[in-house]
Design a protein around this motif. Sequence first.
Motif, short mmCIF file in Angstrom:
data_model
loop_
_atom_site.label_atom_id
_atom_site.label_comp_id
_atom_site.label_asym_id
_atom_site.label_seq_id
_atom_site.Cartn_x
_atom_site.Cartn_y
_atom_site.Cartn_z
N GLU A 121 -18.41 1.35 -2.80
CA GLU A 121 -17.18 1.42 -2.00
C GLU A 121 -16.39 0.13 -2.13
OE1 GLU A 121 -16.12 1.36 2.78
OE2 GLU A 121 -18.20 1.56 2.08
N ALA A 122 -15.06 0.25 -2.24
CA ALA A 122 -14.19 -0.92 -2.28
C ALA A 122 -13.89 -1.38 -0.86
CB ALA A 122 -12.90 -0.59 -3.02
N LEU A 123 -14.26 -2.61 -0.52
CA LEU A 123 -13.99 -3.15 0.82
C LEU A 123 -12.67 -3.89 0.87
CD1 LEU A 123 -17.39 -4.45 2.22
CD2 LEU A 123 -16.15 -2.38 2.78
N ILE A 124 -12.21 -4.39 -0.29
CA ILE A 124 -10.90 -5.04 -0.37
C ILE A 124 -10.12 -4.35 -1.47
CG2 ILE A 124 -9.64 -7.17 -0.84
CD1 ILE A 124 -12.06 -8.72 0.16
N GLU A 125 -8.90 -3.94 -1.16
CA GLU A 125 -8.02 -3.31 -2.14
C GLU A 125 -6.72 -4.11 -2.21
OE1 GLU A 125 -8.23 1.23 -1.87
OE2 GLU A 125 -9.01 0.54 0.07
N CYS A 126 -6.55 -4.78 -3.32
CA CYS A 126 -5.38 -5.63 -3.54
C CYS A 126 -4.51 -4.94 -4.59
CB CYS A 126 -5.86 -7.00 -4.03
SG CYS A 126 -4.57 -8.23 -4.28
N CYS A 127 -3.32 -4.52 -4.20
CA CYS A 127 -2.49 -3.69 -5.08
C CYS A 127 -1.10 -4.29 -5.26
CB CYS A 127 -2.38 -2.28 -4.51
SG CYS A 127 -1.46 -1.14 -5.56
N SER A 128 -0.82 -4.75 -6.49
CA SER A 128 0.51 -5.26 -6.88
C SER A 128 1.03 -6.30 -5.89
CB SER A 128 1.51 -4.10 -7.00
OG SER A 128 1.10 -3.20 -7.99
N VAL A 129 0.19 -7.28 -5.59
CA VAL A 129 0.55 -8.31 -4.61
C VAL A 129 1.34 -9.45 -5.28
CG1 VAL A 129 -0.39 -10.13 -3.13
CG2 VAL A 129 -1.32 -7.82 -3.00
N TRP A 130 2.46 -9.79 -4.66
CA TRP A 130 3.26 -10.95 -5.05
C TRP A 130 3.35 -11.90 -3.86
CZ3 TRP A 130 6.86 -11.26 -9.47
CH2 TRP A 130 6.77 -10.16 -10.34
N LYS A 131 3.35 -13.19 -4.16
CA LYS A 131 3.68 -14.20 -3.14
C LYS A 131 4.71 -15.13 -3.74
CE LYS A 131 3.73 -16.37 0.71
NZ LYS A 131 4.37 -15.73 1.89
N LEU A 132 5.93 -15.06 -3.17
CA LEU A 132 7.05 -15.86 -3.67
C LEU A 132 7.40 -16.93 -2.65
CD1 LEU A 132 9.40 -13.01 -4.96
CD2 LEU A 132 7.63 -14.24 -6.23
N LEU A 165 5.24 -9.06 -1.52
CA LEU A 165 5.27 -7.67 -1.98
C LEU A 165 3.84 -7.17 -2.17
CD1 LEU A 165 8.01 -7.88 -4.77
CD2 LEU A 165 8.19 -6.46 -2.72
N GLY A 166 3.69 -5.86 -2.19
CA GLY A 166 2.38 -5.27 -2.46
C GLY A 166 1.62 -4.96 -1.19
N SER A 167 0.41 -4.43 -1.37
CA SER A 167 -0.41 -4.05 -0.22
C SER A 167 -1.81 -4.63 -0.35
CB SER A 167 -0.50 -2.52 -0.11
OG SER A 167 -1.22 -1.97 -1.20
N LEU A 168 -2.38 -4.92 0.80
CA LEU A 168 -3.73 -5.46 0.88
C LEU A 168 -4.47 -4.75 2.00
CD1 LEU A 168 -3.64 -9.33 0.40
CD2 LEU A 168 -5.41 -7.79 -0.43
N LYS A 169 -5.59 -4.12 1.67
CA LYS A 169 -6.45 -3.51 2.67
C LYS A 169 -7.79 -4.22 2.68
CE LYS A 169 -4.47 1.16 2.62
NZ LYS A 169 -4.75 2.60 2.42
N VAL A 170 -8.24 -4.58 3.86
CA VAL A 170 -9.52 -5.25 4.03
C VAL A 170 -10.34 -4.43 5.02
CG1 VAL A 170 -10.72 -7.32 4.81
CG2 VAL A 170 -8.59 -7.53 3.52
N ALA A 171 -11.50 -3.95 4.56
CA ALA A 171 -12.37 -3.11 5.39
C ALA A 171 -11.60 -1.95 6.02
CB ALA A 171 -13.05 -3.95 6.46
#
Length: 349
Positions: free
Chosen positions: A11-22, A90-96
């Motif tokens: 199972e994926a506990l962290i899902e990091c999808c197309s994340v940008w930090k500007l 930008l992007g999405s981050l899911k943790v647990a």
Amino acid sequence: MTPHPSTTDREALIECCSVWKLYGDRAEALAARYGQNISTEILKETGTISAARDVTFDVRKGEIFVIMGLSGSGKSTILRCMTGLIEPTLGSLKVAGTDLKTASYEEMIEIRRHKMGMVFQDFALLPHLTVLDNIAFPLRVQGISKTLRHSKAREMMDLVGLSGRGNHWPHELSGGQQQRVGIARSLMTEPEIWFLDEPFSALDPIIRTEMQNEFLRLQNLLQKSIVFVTHDFDEAVRLADRIAIMEGGCVVQIGTPEELITRPATPYVTEFTKNIPRSKVVRVRTVMGPANKGLLIEPVSADALVGDIAQRVLSYRDPVPVTDEDGQIIGTIDAPKVAAVLMNKEAET
């Protein structure tokens, strides 16, 4: 070094999808206008800095996921996004299972208190508290009674090898011992996910190796889901199930240590991996030949590192059988193949 277990079916506990930090005065405006289509030219024209660019990966349950790169590559930025310390542009981050972008302040507090443990390069110990009280501090914040939090802290002290030092002050400890306090403190809430940002880089080489050993011992016991940031590829190879290599804010390749060394995707990855002995990461199954069930020699495991079985294989004239995890013969390995790995010959692997 023990074989890294497969994590592909977990199972994926962290899902990091197309994340940008500007960073920059026009960062939010650029994100709103261009979304994921922000080009390097646009960033240059507007003086906007991209600390992370279109970063995508997942971290699976029970794995050690290492993020590595040189200074300024974006590795610590992504870790801070995952822990909610900074917000992605930008992007999405899911943790647990929780989307950090839509999580309320209360939800973030709950996640940090109960789902996450964090260890940083600077030990961040409170100088006016004893070792015992430093370790117990996360439970003090939660309002747990002194008796209960001290009892739990003593358990953590035993776990990380600090028994008998509860009444010491931080300045009385060595660097390695101070980092053990930080590790024990991060485990007090029994977090599901453990974040470590270059935790051993301030230690001298001998103590650093000792702490890596301690880290692996704790992981064998606790089976946490771990994100470990480092700039040291030797350290990454030793610890990781999978590694993400970053350059200029981008992830340029993700793979097992063996995949990165035997199949580098870019010249940057090749440069990073060129000095790592292949015998430390290449497994027998990668270089084995066809099976021969008529051999009477004691077999070696397909998941063994070539360096660990090299002496045995080189002592035989005939090929040595290779078995899978069920003890079935699936191939053979011989002296020429082992020698090629020991000599870092890429073509043979």
